[in-house]
Design a protein around this motif. Structure first.
Motif, PDB file in Angstrom:
ATOM      1  N   THR A  15       0.846  -1.192   0.000  1.00 34.70           N
ATOM      2  CA  THR A  15       0.000   0.000   0.000  1.00 34.70           C
ATOM      3  C   THR A  15       0.878   1.237   0.000  1.00 34.70           C
ATOM      4  OG1 THR A  15      -1.724  -1.161   1.236  1.00 34.70           O
ATOM      5  CG2 THR A  15      -1.832   1.241   1.203  1.00 34.70           C
ATOM      6  N   THR A  16       0.620   2.136  -0.939  1.00 39.67           N
ATOM      7  CA  THR A  16       1.478   3.307  -1.123  1.00 39.67           C
ATOM      8  C   THR A  16       1.332   4.315   0.004  1.00 39.67           C
ATOM      9  OG1 THR A  16       1.292   3.042  -3.513  1.00 39.67           O
ATOM     10  CG2 THR A  16       2.072   5.177  -2.720  1.00 39.67           C
ATOM     11  N   LEU A  17       2.471   4.749   0.519  1.00 40.28           N
ATOM     12  CA  LEU A  17       2.565   5.874   1.445  1.00 40.28           C
ATOM     13  C   LEU A  17       1.707   5.728   2.704  1.00 40.28           C
ATOM     14  CD1 LEU A  17       2.609   8.844  -1.113  1.00 40.28           C
ATOM     15  CD2 LEU A  17       4.515   7.537  -0.201  1.00 40.28           C
ATOM     16  N   ASN A  18       1.687   4.521   3.251  1.00 38.71           N
ATOM     17  CA  ASN A  18       0.947   4.337   4.500  1.00 38.71           C
ATOM     18  C   ASN A  18       1.867   3.971   5.660  1.00 38.71           C
ATOM     19  OD1 ASN A  18       1.595   1.705   3.700  1.00 38.71           O
ATOM     20  ND2 ASN A  18      -0.244   0.854   4.668  1.00 38.71           N
ATOM     21  N   GLY A  19       3.179   3.995   5.420  1.00 35.25           N
ATOM     22  CA  GLY A  19       4.093   3.532   6.466  1.00 35.25           C
ATOM     23  C   GLY A  19       5.179   4.520   6.817  1.00 35.25           C
ATOM     24  N   THR A  20       4.840   5.823   6.762  1.00 36.73           N
ATOM     25  CA  THR A  20       5.866   6.844   6.989  1.00 36.73           C
ATOM     26  C   THR A  20       6.530   6.716   8.355  1.00 36.73           C
ATOM     27  OG1 THR A  20       4.133   8.374   7.708  1.00 36.73           O
ATOM     28  CG2 THR A  20       4.841   8.512   5.401  1.00 36.73           C
ATOM     29  N   ALA A  21       5.825   6.178   9.317  1.00 32.58           N
ATOM     30  CA  ALA A  21       6.413   6.021  10.656  1.00 32.58           C
ATOM     31  C   ALA A  21       7.567   5.026  10.658  1.00 32.58           C
ATOM     32  CB  ALA A  21       5.339   5.566  11.652  1.00 32.58           C
ATOM     33  N   SER A  22       7.602   4.152   9.649  1.00 33.62           N
ATOM     34  CA  SER A  22       8.656   3.149   9.560  1.00 33.62           C
ATOM     35  C   SER A  22       9.734   3.517   8.538  1.00 33.62           C
ATOM     36  CB  SER A  22       8.055   1.789   9.170  1.00 33.62           C
ATOM     37  OG  SER A  22       7.176   1.325  10.162  1.00 33.62           O
ATOM     38  N   TYR A  23       9.714   4.734   8.040  1.00 31.53           N
ATOM     39  CA  TYR A  23      10.699   5.126   7.037  1.00 31.53           C
ATOM     40  C   TYR A  23      12.120   4.955   7.578  1.00 31.53           C
ATOM     41  CZ  TYR A  23       7.678   6.992   3.367  1.00 31.53           C
ATOM     42  OH  TYR A  23       6.786   7.111   2.334  1.00 31.53           O
ATOM     43  N   LEU A  24      12.983   4.495   6.705  1.00 28.49           N
ATOM     44  CA  LEU A  24      14.373   4.279   7.083  1.00 28.49           C
ATOM     45  C   LEU A  24      15.085   5.607   7.293  1.00 28.49           C
ATOM     46  CD1 LEU A  24      15.317   1.521   4.477  1.00 28.49           C
ATOM     47  CD2 LEU A  24      14.566   1.189   6.841  1.00 28.49           C
ATOM     48  N   LEU A  44      17.256   8.953  -0.292  1.00 31.71           N
ATOM     49  CA  LEU A  44      16.586   8.328   0.850  1.00 31.71           C
ATOM     50  C   LEU A  44      15.073   8.505   0.751  1.00 31.71           C
ATOM     51  CD1 LEU A  44      16.785   6.820   3.526  1.00 31.71           C
ATOM     52  CD2 LEU A  44      17.117   9.027   4.677  1.00 31.71           C
ATOM     53  N   SER A  45      14.635   9.691   0.327  1.00 36.14           N
ATOM     54  CA  SER A  45      13.203   9.960   0.191  1.00 36.14           C
ATOM     55  C   SER A  45      12.560   9.013  -0.826  1.00 36.14           C
ATOM     56  CB  SER A  45      12.991  11.410  -0.240  1.00 36.14           C
ATOM     57  OG  SER A  45      11.635  11.639  -0.569  1.00 36.14           O
ATOM     58  N   LEU A  46      13.153   8.919  -2.013  1.00 37.46           N
ATOM     59  CA  LEU A  46      12.581   8.057  -3.049  1.00 37.46           C
ATOM     60  C   LEU A  46      12.671   6.587  -2.658  1.00 37.46           C
ATOM     61  CD1 LEU A  46      11.289   7.809  -5.826  1.00 37.46           C
ATOM     62  CD2 LEU A  46      13.582   7.777  -6.831  1.00 37.46           C
ATOM     63  N   PHE A  47      13.770   6.180  -2.068  1.00 41.05           N
ATOM     64  CA  PHE A  47      13.960   4.795  -1.636  1.00 41.05           C
ATOM     65  C   PHE A  47      12.872   4.397  -0.653  1.00 41.05           C
ATOM     66  CE2 PHE A  47      16.669   1.677   0.935  1.00 41.05           C
ATOM     67  CZ  PHE A  47      16.557   0.657   0.014  1.00 41.05           C
ATOM     68  N   ASN A  48      12.599   5.247   0.328  1.00 42.31           N
ATOM     69  CA  ASN A  48      11.559   4.949   1.309  1.00 42.31           C
ATOM     70  C   ASN A  48      10.185   4.819   0.661  1.00 42.31           C
ATOM     71  OD1 ASN A  48      12.530   4.638   4.039  1.00 42.31           O
ATOM     72  ND2 ASN A  48      13.166   6.778   4.004  1.00 42.31           N
ATOM     73  N   GLN A  49       9.876   5.702  -0.271  1.00 42.59           N
ATOM     74  CA  GLN A  49       8.554   5.656  -0.898  1.00 42.59           C
ATOM     75  C   GLN A  49       8.387   4.423  -1.786  1.00 42.59           C
ATOM     76  OE1 GLN A  49       6.905   9.205  -2.543  1.00 42.59           O
ATOM     77  NE2 GLN A  49       7.454  10.453  -0.788  1.00 42.59           N
ATOM     78  N   ILE A  50       9.462   4.024  -2.441  1.00 45.04           N
ATOM     79  CA  ILE A  50       9.396   2.800  -3.250  1.00 45.04           C
ATOM     80  C   ILE A  50       9.188   1.589  -2.344  1.00 45.04           C
ATOM     81  CG2 ILE A  50      10.751   1.236  -4.702  1.00 45.04           C
ATOM     82  CD1 ILE A  50      12.026   3.785  -5.923  1.00 45.04           C
ATOM     83  N   GLY A 122      13.645  16.932  -8.042  1.00 46.49           N
ATOM     84  CA  GLY A 122      12.533  16.839  -8.988  1.00 46.49           C
ATOM     85  C   GLY A 122      11.992  15.440  -9.156  1.00 46.49           C
ATOM     86  N   VAL A 123      12.710  14.445  -8.608  1.00 46.19           N
ATOM     87  CA  VAL A 123      12.278  13.045  -8.722  1.00 46.19           C
ATOM     88  C   VAL A 123      12.435  12.300  -7.396  1.00 46.19           C
ATOM     89  CG1 VAL A 123      12.636  12.769 -11.208  1.00 46.19           C
ATOM     90  CG2 VAL A 123      14.575  12.463  -9.647  1.00 46.19           C
ATOM     91  N   ASP A 124      12.346  13.019  -6.284  1.00 40.15           N
ATOM     92  CA  ASP A 124      12.593  12.365  -4.994  1.00 40.15           C
ATOM     93  C   ASP A 124      11.328  11.868  -4.309  1.00 40.15           C
ATOM     94  OD1 ASP A 124      11.576  14.814  -4.246  1.00 40.15           O
ATOM     95  OD2 ASP A 124      13.162  15.283  -2.809  1.00 40.15           O
ATOM     96  N   THR A 125      10.197  11.923  -5.035  1.00 39.94           N
ATOM     97  CA  THR A 125       8.967  11.284  -4.560  1.00 39.94           C
ATOM     98  C   THR A 125       8.410  10.444  -5.705  1.00 39.94           C
ATOM     99  OG1 THR A 125       7.406  13.006  -5.261  1.00 39.94           O
ATOM    100  CG2 THR A 125       8.466  13.289  -3.098  1.00 39.94           C
ATOM    101  N   LEU A 126       7.599   9.467  -5.380  1.00 45.30           N
ATOM    102  CA  LEU A 126       6.994   8.631  -6.416  1.00 45.30           C
ATOM    103  C   LEU A 126       6.072   9.433  -7.326  1.00 45.30           C
ATOM    104  CD1 LEU A 126       6.140   5.244  -4.667  1.00 45.30           C
ATOM    105  CD2 LEU A 126       7.592   5.576  -6.669  1.00 45.30           C
ATOM    106  N   VAL A 127       5.327  10.365  -6.758  1.00 40.95           N
ATOM    107  CA  VAL A 127       4.426  11.188  -7.562  1.00 40.95           C
ATOM    108  C   VAL A 127       5.218  11.981  -8.590  1.00 40.95           C
ATOM    109  CG1 VAL A 127       2.858  13.161  -7.515  1.00 40.95           C
ATOM    110  CG2 VAL A 127       2.613  11.343  -5.822  1.00 40.95           C
ATOM    111  N   GLU A 128       6.303  12.603  -8.148  1.00 41.98           N
ATOM    112  CA  GLU A 128       7.137  13.375  -9.072  1.00 41.98           C
ATOM    113  C   GLU A 128       7.738  12.479 -10.152  1.00 41.98           C
ATOM    114  OE1 GLU A 128       8.860  16.941  -6.185  1.00 41.98           O
ATOM    115  OE2 GLU A 128       9.882  15.007  -6.246  1.00 41.98           O
ATOM    116  N   LEU A 129       8.292  11.365  -9.732  1.00 43.81           N
ATOM    117  CA  LEU A 129       8.937  10.463 -10.687  1.00 43.81           C
ATOM    118  C   LEU A 129       7.933   9.943 -11.710  1.00 43.81           C
ATOM    119  CD1 LEU A 129      11.416   8.919 -11.656  1.00 43.81           C
ATOM    120  CD2 LEU A 129      10.859   7.115  -9.998  1.00 43.81           C
TER     121      LEU A 129
END
Length: 208
Positions: A15-24, A44-50, A122-129
């Motif tokens: 599930t996309t973007l439901n685990g921000t509390a567990s981000y590395l 790190l931002s993009l890695f966590n979202q993926i 410009g590509v550090d989030t899944l939405v942007e990418l």
């Protein structure tokens, strides 16, 4: 290390973007031995979202996680205007959950990523990418669909604009020759099957 691995498992529930509390964190990255690969805030931002969108089976070995990290690093290298080794492939995008990249549209996708800011923001989030990736794909599909319809139904299959060609990374198209290029697309000789790759469209433009 165990805590960091458990964070990845918690993230990868599909599930996309439901685990921000567990981000590395950077400490987790170090513990996982990925410090030389994921070493910027954008990475790190993009890695966590993926990871947050991934399924458990896609991250259930260290090799799979490292591969995802490598893909992220190569995306950021591309954004910085450099050529990564190995080069990004259509399969890499499938691995990170972006399934509409093919060998036919990959050059446009790479060009679009390279046109973003060098620091990777410009590509550090899944939405942007995904937005960056989809732009050249949609434009190439528009060009190909117009050619396949021979320009007969411009309501359903709109005439390609200069922006469409630029989005795809085609060189040599301007307002002065846009009309004649599109007129060739509208002939019965040019179809969707020979305009569904960037190489083919570029070849047509070069011939005109």
């Amino acid at each position: 290390l165990v805590d960091s691995v458990n964070k990845i498992i918690a993230l990868a529930d599909g599930t996309t973007l439901n685990g921000t509390a567990s981000y590395l964190t950077t400490a987790d990255i170090t513990a996982l031995g990925l410090g030389t690969i994921i070493n910027t805030t954008s990475e790190l931002s993009l890695f966590n979202q993926i990871l947050d969108r991934a399924s458990l089976t896609s991250i259930d070995t260290a090799l799979k996680v490292t591969n995802i990290a490598s893909i992220v690093d190569r995306i950021m290298t591309t954004a910085a205007g450099s050529t990564p080794t190995p080069a990004l492939t259509a399969a890499d995008f499938t691995t990170i959950g972006i399934s509409n990249v093919t060998t036919l549209n990959l050059p446009g996708v790479i060009s679009a990523i390279a046109s973003t800011t060098d620091d990777g923001t410009g590509v550090d989030t899944l939405v942007e990418l995904e937005n960056i990736v989809n732009t050249p794909i949609q434009s190439l599909n528009k060009i190909s669909a117009y050619a396949d319809n021979n320009g007969l139904d411009t309501t359903t299959y709109p005439i390609p604009t200069l922006t469409d060609y630029l989005n795809v990374g085609i060189i040599g198209v301007s307002e002065s020759n846009l009309g004649i290029i599109n007129s060739y697309l509208a002939t019965s000789v040019i179809t969707g099957t020979n305009t569904d790759s960037i190489v083919e469209v570029q070849s047509l433009v070069d011939s005109v």
